[in-house]
Design a protein around this motif. Structure first.
Motif, mmCIF file in Angstrom:
data_model
loop_
_atom_site.group_PDB
_atom_site.id
_atom_site.type_symbol
_atom_site.label_atom_id
_atom_site.label_comp_id
_atom_site.label_asym_id
_atom_site.label_seq_id
_atom_site.Cartn_x
_atom_site.Cartn_y
_atom_site.Cartn_z
ATOM 1 N N ILE A 173 0.815 -1.150 -0.143
ATOM 2 C CA ILE A 173 -0.071 -0.009 0.046
ATOM 3 C C ILE A 173 0.911 1.350 -0.020
ATOM 4 N N LEU A 196 1.394 10.417 11.049
ATOM 5 C CA LEU A 196 1.553 11.300 9.811
ATOM 6 C C LEU A 196 1.860 12.622 9.852
ATOM 7 N N ALA A 212 1.083 15.783 7.833
ATOM 8 C CA ALA A 212 0.451 16.163 6.425
ATOM 9 C C ALA A 212 0.259 17.778 6.356
ATOM 10 N N SER A 213 0.801 18.168 7.663
ATOM 11 C CA SER A 213 0.684 19.649 7.806
ATOM 12 C C SER A 213 1.144 20.569 6.455
ATOM 13 N N PRO A 265 1.421 22.176 2.920
ATOM 14 C CA PRO A 265 0.437 21.825 1.796
ATOM 15 C C PRO A 265 0.746 21.020 0.452
ATOM 16 N N ALA A 280 4.364 15.579 2.874
ATOM 17 C CA ALA A 280 3.880 14.784 3.975
ATOM 18 C C ALA A 280 5.013 13.911 4.268
ATOM 19 N N ASP A 328 5.766 10.273 6.181
ATOM 20 C CA ASP A 328 5.252 9.160 7.111
ATOM 21 C C ASP A 328 6.611 8.523 7.807
ATOM 22 N N ARG A 373 8.194 5.056 7.926
ATOM 23 C CA ARG A 373 8.937 4.473 6.938
ATOM 24 C C ARG A 373 10.343 4.829 6.832
ATOM 25 N N LYS A 377 2.880 15.524 -1.956
ATOM 26 C CA LYS A 377 1.273 15.249 -2.167
ATOM 27 C C LYS A 377 1.094 15.148 -3.687
ATOM 28 N N ARG A 378 -0.140 14.279 -3.814
ATOM 29 C CA ARG A 378 -0.783 14.130 -5.090
ATOM 30 C C ARG A 378 0.013 13.582 -6.146
ATOM 31 N N PHE A 380 1.066 7.048 -6.775
ATOM 32 C CA PHE A 380 0.521 6.160 -7.839
ATOM 33 C C PHE A 380 0.071 6.756 -9.115
ATOM 34 N N LEU A 391 -3.488 9.421 3.588
ATOM 35 C CA LEU A 391 -3.615 10.426 2.714
ATOM 36 C C LEU A 391 -4.640 9.950 1.451
ATOM 37 N N TRP A 417 -4.909 10.003 -1.571
ATOM 38 C CA TRP A 417 -4.714 9.331 -3.000
ATOM 39 C C TRP A 417 -4.260 7.671 -2.649
ATOM 40 N N VAL A 467 -5.889 2.347 -2.946
ATOM 41 C CA VAL A 467 -4.658 1.443 -3.079
ATOM 42 C C VAL A 467 -5.030 0.458 -1.615
ATOM 43 N N ILE A 468 -5.358 1.370 -0.705
ATOM 44 C CA ILE A 468 -5.297 0.451 0.583
ATOM 45 C C ILE A 468 -6.538 -0.357 0.854
ATOM 46 N N THR A 497 -2.839 -0.478 -9.614
ATOM 47 C CA THR A 497 -3.010 1.115 -9.024
ATOM 48 C C THR A 497 -3.394 1.675 -10.105
ATOM 49 N N ILE A 505 -6.582 6.777 -10.371
ATOM 50 C CA ILE A 505 -6.142 7.680 -9.022
ATOM 51 C C ILE A 505 -7.126 8.658 -9.268
ATOM 52 N N ASN A 551 -4.036 6.058 -14.481
ATOM 53 C CA ASN A 551 -2.548 6.340 -14.756
ATOM 54 C C ASN A 551 -2.062 5.863 -15.993
ATOM 55 N N ASN A 575 -5.682 18.798 5.130
ATOM 56 C CA ASN A 575 -4.353 18.160 4.985
ATOM 57 C C ASN A 575 -4.146 17.017 4.155
ATOM 58 N N GLN A 611 -5.939 14.084 4.648
ATOM 59 C CA GLN A 611 -5.833 13.094 5.744
ATOM 60 C C GLN A 611 -7.410 12.815 5.479
#
Lengths: 237, 480
Positions: free
Chosen positions: A100, A133, A135-136, A138, A141, A143, A146, A209-210, A213, B52, B54, B58-59, B169, B172, B177, B393, B395
């Motif tokens: 994931i 996490l 993600a503050s 803009p 982010a 994590d 990891r 971000k964004r 995938f 998040l 996106w 997937v999760i 995947t 999106i 994709n 954010n 989330q």
């Protein structure tokens, strides 16, 4: 032009004064596995995945200077087992849920596990960290579940971006990468920073971000070849 | 009989997920109560919080290995809303549709041929060792071979659109994709004539079986109910990927129609019962007692006005003629409906493969961020609802999933009871074949207990007989 030569696994490697074993090996098309080292960043020698034997002594190839006539062992079962154990410990320390994770396919840790034939879950119990996490920001982010504490983002931010967004906190097993503020939003990090770029973080800790995938399976960096193939392709046998 | 008894079937086999059945017999040996229990818990709705937006498609597809595409696409549709995209570029929508038709096809083929056909080909009471896909392959090798190749074709379609046969995947937020390379398209087109022929053959097999055994089929765990599905906006056609909600009464009259699925929570309410991790949804205006309904292939045949592919539409008409054009309530009719949908998917895949939009390069749209996103899709097993809230954010702060098997919870329990009453009441001994009849009824719904319960683990079923005091007095358990 080379100043001297030395041997890696029976192959003569030309080298210049001041080069490390890893730099000389890269130039000659010999791949030595590594995670904390990255071209363009100063060497740190902390992950020890680049461990080789130089005249029988274990050294980090990324920091050990090349020297005339040394005999270096790089690819053998014993050293690769050592490296695999190190990589397994990195998996055991974090939450590396490849199925994931948006870094999957581009992740150097995952790719190293494949290269070193880590074919099953680690032999060590998982620590299962539970860090929130961040993600503050803009556009970015973090994590840190990891994070493998390679410090590449720290060096990139300090030495290339001139910012110091990231730094180490804690000692020993508790040492980890943190940001210079309560949250990432409190720092001067920008998504255009070299430290934030896809080539610096070897795992899925620093997230732009964004972007996740958007690269199809099959077109990701390690979908078609093992990590290190770009270096090995330079070698003319 | 002098003592009340409890029969337990555990695990339920040849279904996806982990469940058991308990059957309570009174002192006279009559079935007093029969329930399907979902005994596992997973908790996706909770642990997706904080992730998040996106990552979500997937999760959450990891809920299931049989129809992950359904969760992937339902979540992606919800995330489209969150990122402010109301209309995808044609290439993105058509690639997602192609993925979905491949998914529905392979899931239905898996269920019908691999899981359900042994009951139909060898009989409900056949020895347990006989009722499996290997015996189907041994006795009907060509049928078995085609089943495997049809499933492979559906999975190849998924791989072409999502990158992997399972847990890809492709979708999106706001698009897709990848597009479909011409070489991949041509490789799929080479097989499409065989797929259509084999889908028709499979359909003929279940149609002939049903017509030959019509009285049994109409009497087996059959009861009237309401039905719900998406239907295409405007004309009410079958649309597995997108549309509005329609619910019909047992006579086919509308309870609500062309309802924007963003308003699902205005019409559906979820009830919780102490003995199962699976909730019991019902239509609010009808209340918990009468408001239950069913979803899935047969429900879709009953709710839609027509199917927009000719072969499947003709087959649907033939199915409904068995009840004079009215909704068909026989639970085993689901198998027939499932094969109609396989044919529909093959027809749709053929049309899409000829569509040059699949080679387009405009893959993702953008829009203005929203807080809420709801994605609804018709999964192989029925209507699937994903609802999320995402903060500034990016989330996730809230997640609610209503999966197909959850919609069918009341129907499943009623089917279990109907068969138990008929097959087990006043029987001195309970045979394995009798218990299999209970499972046949469950299996007709093709339940995905893992999705419904969000269960971790293997896939089993268990039957128990309990006495009036609640003591387990008889139990049959089979390992997964």
């Amino acid at each position: 032009m080379s100043d001297f030569s030395f041997m890696i696994d029976g192959v003569e490697i030309p080298a210049c004064e001041g080069q490390t074993i890893l730099e000389a090996a890269d130039a000659a098309g010999i791949y030595i596995p590594r995670l904390c080292d990255h071209e363009g960043l100063r060497h740190q020698g902390s992950c020890r995945v680049c461990t080789v034997k130089a005249n029988g002594r274990s050294v980090a190839a990324c920091t050990q200077p090349a020297a005339p006539d040394i005999l270096v062992e790089n690819e053998n079962a014993h050293i690769n087992k050592l490296r695999r154990d190190l990589v397994e410990m990195l998996f055991h320390e974090g939450n590396h849920l490849c199925p994931i994770c948006e870094a999957s396919g581009n992740c150097e840790l995952q790719a190293m596990a494949y290269r070193l034939d880590m074919t099953e879950p680690t032999q060590f119990p998982y620590l299962e960290p539970c860090r929130a996490l961040d993600a503050s920001h803009p556009d970015i982010a973090l994590d840190t579940n990891r994070c493998i504490s390679c410090g590449r983002c720290i060096r990139a931010s300090q030495d290339v971006d001139g910012k110091g967004v990231f730094g180490y906190v804690g000692r020993g097993i508790h040492r980890r990468v943190s940001v210079n503020g309560d949250t990432l939003a409190d720092t001067d990090a920008e998504v255009t920073d070299f430290a934030i770029s896809s080539e610096v973080c070897p795992v899925g800790c620093i997230i732009r971000k964004r972007e996740g995938f958007t690269t199809p399976i099959g077109e990701r960096e390690f979908d078609k070849a093992l990590i290190g193939h770009d270096i090995e392709e330079k070698r003319d046998d | 009989m002098s003592e009340p008894r409890l029969i337990e079937i555990s695990p339920v086999t040849r279904v996806e997920g982990h469940g058991k059945v308990t059957i309570h017999l009174d002192a006279d040996g009559a079935v007093d109560e029969a329930r399907l229990h979902i005994v596992e818990f997973r908790g996706f709705e909770r642990f997706i919080r904080g992730r998040l937006l996106w990552e979500v498609p997937v999760i959450v597809q990891r809920l299931c290995g049989i129809c992950p595409v359904s969760h992937h696409l339902a979540a992606a549709k919800a995330m489209d809303m969150i990122v402010g995209v109301d209309e995808l570029p044609p290439t993105a929508e058509k690639m997602r549709r192609l993925m979905h038709y491949g998914q529905v096809m392979q899931s239905h083929v898996l269920h019908f041929f691999h899981l359900a056909s042994p009951d139909l080909l060898f009989g409900f009471q056949a020895p347990a060792a006989k009722r499996n896909i290997f015996e189907v392959l041994a006795e009907h090798p060509e049928l078995g071979r085609r089943a495997i190749l049809m499933r492979k074709f559906g999975q190849d379609v998924i791989e072409a659109t999502a990158g992997k046969k399972i847990h890809g995947t492709g979708a999106i937020p706001g698009g897709i994709n990848r597009n479909l390379p011409v070489e991949t398209r041509d490789a799929l087109l080479e097989q499409i004539d065989d797929m259509e022929l084999w889908a028709q053959n499979g359909l003929a097999l279940i149609r002939d079986y049903t017509m030959k055994n019509l009285d049994m089929v109409k009497g087996f765990a059959a009861f009237a109910s309401s039905y719900m599905s998406l239907v295409r906006e405007g004309d009410g056609a079958l649309d597995l990927y997108h549309g509005n909600l329609r619910a019909v009464n047992s006579d086919g009259s509308a309870i609500f129609d062309q309802l924007d699925y963003e308003r699902y929570h205005e019409v559906l309410v979820e009830d919780v019962r102490s003995w199962s991790y699976m909730k019991f949804p019902f239509i609010d205006t009808l209340g918990p007692k009468d408001g239950w309904y069913r979803v899935g292939p047969l429900a879709r045949m009953n709710t839609v006005d027509f199917i927009d592919t000719p072969l499947a539409d003709a087959a649907r008409t033939e199915l409904l003629e068995t009840n004079h054009g009215m909704p068909q309530h026989a639970v085993l009719g689901n198998h027939w409906a499932r094969l109609i949908e396989v044919l529909h998917c093959v027809e749709k895949i053929r049309d899409l493969l000829h569509d040059p939009d699949l080679q387009g390069t405009d893959l993702v749209a953008t829009g203005t961020r929203r807080h809420d996103g709801i994605g609804v899709i018709e999964a192989p097993r029925g209507n699937l609802i994903h609802h999320y809230e995402v903060d500034e954010n990016d989330q996730v702060t809230y997640c609610n999933l209503i999966v197909s098997t959850t919609h069918n919870n009341e129907g499943l329990n009623r089917a279990v009871k109907a068969v138990a009453v008929r097959a087990l009441s006043h029987q001195p001994t309970i045979t394995e074949g009798m218990l299999n009849e209970v499972e046949v009824a469950i299996r007709a719904y093709d339940p995905c207990l893992s999705c419904a319960t969000h269960a971790l683990g293997q896939m089993p079923l268990k039957v128990e007989i309990v006495d009036a005091a609640g003591n387990v007095i008889h139990q049959r358990t089979r390992d997964a």
